[in-house]
Scaffold this active site. Structure first.
Site, PDB file in Angstrom:
ATOM      1  CB  SER A 139     -17.939 -16.138  -5.700  1.00 15.50           C
ATOM      2  OG  SER A 139     -17.064 -17.166  -5.277  1.00 15.50           O
ATOM      3  CE1 TYR A 152     -18.336 -18.583 -10.658  1.00 20.99           C
ATOM      4  CE2 TYR A 152     -16.740 -18.324  -8.880  1.00 20.99           C
ATOM      5  CZ  TYR A 152     -18.043 -18.505  -9.303  1.00 20.99           C
ATOM      6  OH  TYR A 152     -19.057 -18.589  -8.378  1.00 20.99           O
TER       7      TYR A 152
END
Length: 254
Positions: A139, A152
């Protein structure tokens, strides 16, 4: 990786980026198998998209991964691409341990242990193929942190470094490691994110990403233009500004 002629397994792909990527890769002339926990979703995908293979798998469960790998390899012995797509994203408040610990542990189990276990289950088979690829999914938040999603961010940073390390270990073998690095994309990863004006439309992301796979078959990272702001902040020397800009924006686009 070559953009066609592969046999590709994408666990965690019954919706969002995973499913959109599966359908696009199928349209490019690949045999594609999607995996997910919910049998009803898999049945619907198989009915709506004839030719797509389906396998039930829970990427948080080591036994389920082992069982699914056995099934996939028995039914698709030509498998040569694994896309480790598993991921969850949760808002956490780390000022209160009672509110974040369960979430953090679940995030690490899915986002880090899931891909590790998937690679472990398939690597022996992949190394026996003349041309194989492991695609990891990190990401932009692996490189620039979003304040409200600490676990995350950390899990995707771990996937980035895992990808870098495996690429070194598999050098000289038939296995390539390519890292897909999404920006914010309009999916259900966070509540309300599907309509966020601050996120990239799903179809546009997948189209650009697959186009990059096609034009740059030896790429180590697949970086759509929109994610480069986050990816290269430190290299450009404007990291603090990038962090401030990212965290000044409501992740839900409100």
């Amino acid at each position: 990786m070559d953009i066609s002629g592969n046999t590709i397994f994408i666990p965690g792909s019954t919706s969002g980026i995973g499913l959109a990527l599966a359908l696009e890769l199928r349209a490019r002339g690949n045999t594609v198998i999607v995996g997910g926990r919910r049998a009803e979703l898999l049945e619907r995908i198989a009915a709506e998209h004839p030719g797509i293979g389906t396998v039930q798998i829970d990427t948080t469960d080591a036994a389920s991964i082992a069982s699914a790998a056995k099934q996939v390899l028995a039914e698709y012995p030509d498998l040569n691409v694994l896309v480790a797509m598993a991921g969850v994203m949760r808002v956490e408040d780390w000022t209160d341990p009672a509110s974040f610990l369960d979430s953090a542990e679940a995030t690490v189990t899915t986002n880090v242990l899931g891909p590790i276990r998937l690679i472990a289950a398939f690597i022996e088979h992949l190394r026996a193929q003349p041309d194989a690829t492991i695609m990891t999914v990190s990401s932009g938040l692996a490189f620039t942190p979003l304040k409200v999603t600490p676990s995350y961010n950390a899990s995707k940073a771990a996937i980035h470094m895992l990808s870098e390390s495996l690429r070194l270990q598999y050098a000289g073998t038939s296995v390539r490691v390519v890292e897909l690095v999404p920006p914010a994309v309009r999916t259900a990863l966070l509540p309300g994110h599907e309509e966020s004006e601050n996120a990239m439309p799903l179809d546009a992301f997948v189209s650009e990403a697959v186009g990059l796979l096609e034009s740059r078959p030896d790429a180590k990272e697949i970086l759509v233009e929109r994610v480069k702001f986050l990816r290269y902040g430190e290299a450009r020397g404007d990291y603090d500004q990038v962090v401030a800009t990212l965290n000044a924006v409501d992740p839900h686009g409100k």
